[in-house]
Design a protein around this motif. Structure first.
Motif, PDB file in Angstrom:
ATOM      1  N   GLN A  45       0.838  -1.194   0.000  1.00  0.00           N
ATOM      2  CA  GLN A  45       0.000   0.000   0.000  1.00  0.00           C
ATOM      3  C   GLN A  45       0.874   1.245   0.000  1.00  0.00           C
ATOM      4  N   THR A  46       0.464   2.226  -0.779  1.00  0.00           N
ATOM      5  CA  THR A  46       1.188   3.495  -0.823  1.00  0.00           C
ATOM      6  C   THR A  46       1.021   4.224   0.511  1.00  0.00           C
ATOM      7  N   LYS A  47       2.133   4.604   1.112  1.00  0.00           N
ATOM      8  CA  LYS A  47       2.108   5.278   2.408  1.00  0.00           C
ATOM      9  C   LYS A  47       2.500   6.742   2.236  1.00  0.00           C
ATOM     10  N   ASP A  48       1.799   7.599   2.936  1.00  0.00           N
ATOM     11  CA  ASP A  48       2.110   9.031   2.919  1.00  0.00           C
ATOM     12  C   ASP A  48       1.823   9.589   4.313  1.00  0.00           C
ATOM     13  N   PRO A  49       2.789   9.466   5.237  1.00  0.00           N
ATOM     14  CA  PRO A  49       2.558   9.917   6.625  1.00  0.00           C
ATOM     15  C   PRO A  49       2.201  11.398   6.723  1.00  0.00           C
ATOM     16  N   GLU A  50       2.797  12.213   5.869  1.00  0.00           N
ATOM     17  CA  GLU A  50       2.512  13.651   5.917  1.00  0.00           C
ATOM     18  C   GLU A  50       1.054  13.925   5.567  1.00  0.00           C
ATOM     19  N   PHE A  51       0.559  13.229   4.547  1.00  0.00           N
ATOM     20  CA  PHE A  51      -0.846  13.399   4.166  1.00  0.00           C
ATOM     21  C   PHE A  51      -1.768  12.883   5.273  1.00  0.00           C
ATOM     22  N   ASP A  52      -1.427  11.743   5.849  1.00  0.00           N
ATOM     23  CA  ASP A  52      -2.248  11.183   6.927  1.00  0.00           C
ATOM     24  C   ASP A  52      -2.323  12.144   8.114  1.00  0.00           C
ATOM     25  N   GLU A  53      -1.227  12.822   8.388  1.00  0.00           N
ATOM     26  CA  GLU A  53      -1.216  13.790   9.494  1.00  0.00           C
ATOM     27  C   GLU A  53      -2.131  14.972   9.198  1.00  0.00           C
ATOM     28  N   GLU A  54      -2.089  15.458   7.957  1.00  0.00           N
ATOM     29  CA  GLU A  54      -2.956  16.580   7.583  1.00  0.00           C
ATOM     30  C   GLU A  54      -4.426  16.178   7.630  1.00  0.00           C
ATOM     31  N   VAL A  55      -4.718  14.949   7.208  1.00  0.00           N
ATOM     32  CA  VAL A  55      -6.101  14.469   7.252  1.00  0.00           C
ATOM     33  C   VAL A  55      -6.581  14.361   8.700  1.00  0.00           C
ATOM     34  N   ALA A  56      -5.699  13.890   9.584  1.00  0.00           N
ATOM     35  CA  ALA A  56      -6.065  13.771  10.998  1.00  0.00           C
ATOM     36  C   ALA A  56      -6.384  15.150  11.589  1.00  0.00           C
ATOM     37  N   LYS A  57      -5.576  16.153  11.259  1.00  0.00           N
ATOM     38  CA  LYS A  57      -5.836  17.515  11.745  1.00  0.00           C
ATOM     39  C   LYS A  57      -7.152  18.043  11.180  1.00  0.00           C
ATOM     40  N   PHE A  58      -7.360  17.810   9.893  1.00  0.00           N
ATOM     41  CA  PHE A  58      -8.589  18.274   9.244  1.00  0.00           C
ATOM     42  C   PHE A  58      -9.819  17.656   9.895  1.00  0.00           C
ATOM     43  N   ARG A  59      -9.759  16.365  10.166  1.00  0.00           N
ATOM     44  CA  ARG A  59     -10.924  15.689  10.740  1.00  0.00           C
ATOM     45  C   ARG A  59     -11.148  16.091  12.193  1.00  0.00           C
ATOM     46  N   CYS A  60     -10.105  16.489  12.883  1.00  0.00           N
ATOM     47  CA  CYS A  60     -10.289  17.029  14.237  1.00  0.00           C
ATOM     48  C   CYS A  60     -11.098  18.325  14.183  1.00  0.00           C
ATOM     49  N   VAL A  61     -10.744  19.196  13.245  1.00  0.00           N
ATOM     50  CA  VAL A  61     -11.486  20.450  13.080  1.00  0.00           C
ATOM     51  C   VAL A  61     -12.917  20.166  12.645  1.00  0.00           C
ATOM     52  N   GLN A  62     -13.072  19.235  11.720  1.00  0.00           N
ATOM     53  CA  GLN A  62     -14.406  18.872  11.236  1.00  0.00           C
ATOM     54  C   GLN A  62     -15.278  18.341  12.373  1.00  0.00           C
ATOM     55  N   LYS A  63     -14.725  17.446  13.177  1.00  0.00           N
ATOM     56  CA  LYS A  63     -15.473  16.873  14.303  1.00  0.00           C
ATOM     57  C   LYS A  63     -15.794  17.939  15.343  1.00  0.00           C
ATOM     58  N   ALA A  64     -14.834  18.821  15.600  1.00  0.00           N
ATOM     59  CA  ALA A  64     -15.066  19.891  16.577  1.00  0.00           C
ATOM     60  C   ALA A  64     -16.188  20.815  16.120  1.00  0.00           C
ATOM     61  N   ALA A  65     -16.219  21.131  14.827  1.00  0.00           N
ATOM     62  CA  ALA A  65     -17.277  22.004  14.302  1.00  0.00           C
ATOM     63  C   ALA A  65     -18.644  21.330  14.415  1.00  0.00           C
ATOM     64  N   GLN A  66     -18.708  20.048  14.086  1.00  0.00           N
ATOM     65  CA  GLN A  66     -19.971  19.317  14.199  1.00  0.00           C
ATOM     66  C   GLN A  66     -20.447  19.279  15.652  1.00  0.00           C
ATOM     67  N   THR A  67     -19.526  18.981  16.557  1.00  0.00           N
ATOM     68  CA  THR A  67     -19.881  18.904  17.980  1.00  0.00           C
ATOM     69  C   THR A  67     -20.328  20.256  18.510  1.00  0.00           C
ATOM     70  N   LEU A  68     -19.598  21.312  18.127  1.00  0.00           N
ATOM     71  CA  LEU A  68     -19.947  22.656  18.599  1.00  0.00           C
ATOM     72  C   LEU A  68     -21.335  23.057  18.117  1.00  0.00           C
ATOM     73  N   ALA A  69     -21.620  22.814  16.846  1.00  0.00           N
ATOM     74  CA  ALA A  69     -22.927  23.193  16.299  1.00  0.00           C
ATOM     75  C   ALA A  69     -24.060  22.443  16.997  1.00  0.00           C
TER      76      ALA A  69
END
Length: 313
Positions: free
Chosen positions: A105-129
Motif C-alpha cells: 500500500q502506498t504510504k504518505d505519513p505527511e498526508f495522513d497527518e494533515e487528514v487527521a488535523k482536518f478531521r479534528c477540526v471537522q469533528k469539533a465544528a460538528q460537535t460545537l454546532a
C-alpha cells in the motif's frame, strides 16, 4: 474582445515564452556571450509552462470531483455501468489484498497527518454546532425562568415600588450568528474536502492495483498497456494528493480560527447573560433595601404609639 479573453492574455503569453526563447537560441551562435543565459532562460520557462499546464489539468480534475453532482440514490443507480462495477470490484479486491498484506500500500505519513488535523477540526465544528444548539435551548429557558422570578419577587414583595427594568436581550440571536452558524458553515465547507479525500483513497487503490498488476505481469505484449494504465492512475492520484496537500492545511488553520472565535463568542454571551441576571437581582436587592429603610421607621413609630396608648390606659 470580451473581458475573459483579455484576462487570459497574460497566461497565454507565459506559455509562449518558451517558443520565443527557443527561436532566440536557434538564432544565437554557441559562442555568443548570451547563449548560456538564453539556454537557462529557455529551460526555466519550459518548466514554468509545464507547471502551469499540470496545475490547469489538476484543477480541472479537482473541479470535476469537487462538483460531486447529484448524490441521491436514484442518480447513483443511473450512473451504474459495467465499467463502474468492474472498477469498484477491483478496488474492493485491492483493499482486501492490502489488508492481508498480499499487495503493498502506498504510504504518505505527511498526508495522513494533515487528514487527521482536518478531521479534528471537522469533528469539533460538528460537535460545537450540535451541543451549542442544545445548550442554547436550556439557556433561553433558564433565563426566562430567572426573569419571571425577578418580576414575581418585585410584584409580590415590593408591591407599589417600581419594578426593576427587565430589558429584553437577544443573546440567542447573537449565539446563532456568532457560534452556531459559523460552525454549521464550517461543517458544510468540510464536505467537499472529505469527498476529495475519499476520491484520493479510491485512486490510490487504483494506482496500487495497477502497480501490482504490472509487477506480476509476465506477458510482454501487455506491458505497454499496463504501463499506460499505471501512468494514468498515478497522474490522477498525484493530482488529488497534491491539491489536498495544498488545501487541507489552509482549511485546517482557518477552521481552527473560526472555532476559536466561535468559542470566544460563546463565552462572551454566557458572561453577558450571567451579568445581566446578576444586575437584575442587584436591582431587586437595592429596591428591597430602600423599601425596608422607609418601612422600618414607620413600623417603629406605630409600635411606639401603641405602647404610649397602653400606658395611658
Amino acid at each position: 474582445m470580451d473581458m475573459r479573453s483579455v484576462l487570459i492574455k497574460p497566461v497565454q503569453r507565459v506559455l509562449k515564452y518558451p517558443l520565443f526563447l527557443d527561436r532566440l537560441v536557434s538564432e544565437t551562435a554557441m559562442g555568443h556571450p548570451d547563449f548560456k543565459d538564453l539556454m537557462e532562460a529557455k529551460t526555466r520557462m519550459a518548466n514554468v509552462a509545464k507547471d502551469i499546464n499540470e496545475y490547469t489539468k489538476r484543477l480541472d480534475l479537482i473541479n470535476k470531483y469537487r462538483a460531486g453532482g447529484d448524490q441521491s440514490l436514484q442518480s447513483k443507480m443511473q450512473r451504474v455501468s459495467m465499467h463502474s462495477v468492474v472498477k469498484k470490484s477491483a478496488r474492493i479486491s485491492a483493499m482486501v489484498s492490502e489488508m492481508l498484506g498480499i499487495m503493498s500500500q502506498t504510504k504518505d505519513p505527511e498526508f495522513d497527518e494533515e487528514v487527521a488535523k482536518f478531521r479534528c477540526v471537522q469533528k469539533a465544528a460538528q460537535t460545537l454546532a450540535q451541543d451549542v444548539s442544545v445548550l442554547l435551548q436550556g439557556v433561553i429557558a433558564r433565563h426566562k425562568a430567572e426573569m419571571d422570578i425577578s418580576r414575581n419577587l418585585a410584584a409580590t414583595l415590593l408591591q407599589a415600588a417600581a419594578t426593576p427594568e427587565m430589558e429584553s436581550i437577544q443573546r440567542d440571536s447573537f449565539i446563532q450568528q456568532r457560534v452556531i452558524q459559523p460552525a454549521k458553515q464550517l461543517v458544510s465547507l468540510c464536505e467537499v474536502p472529505e469527498r476529495l479525500i475519499q476520491k484520493r483513497y479510491h485512486k490510490m487503490l487504483d494506482y496500487d492495483n495497477a502497480q501490482y498488476k504490472l509487477d506480476k505481469n509476465k506477458d510482454a505484449t501487455k506491458t505497454r498497456i499496463l504501463e499506460e494504465e499505471l501512468s494514468q492512475m498515478k497522474g490522477t492520484y498525484e493530482a488529488l494528493n497534491t491539491q489536498l496537500m495544498m488545501e487541507l492545511p489552509i482549511l485546517t488553520r482557518c477552521g481552527s480560527e473560526v472555532l476559536s472565535l466561535a468559542t470566544r463568542s460563546l463565552v462572551a454571551a454566557r458572561m453577558y447573560l450571567q451579568g445581566h441576571l446578576a444586575k437584575l437581582y442587584l436591582q431587586l436587592a437595592q429596591k428591597f433595601a430602600k423599601a425596608i429603610a422607609w418601612l422600618y421607621p414607620q413600623l417603629m413609630r406605630c409600635d411606639g404609639g401603641r405602647r404610649r396608648l397602653a400606658l395611658r390606659t
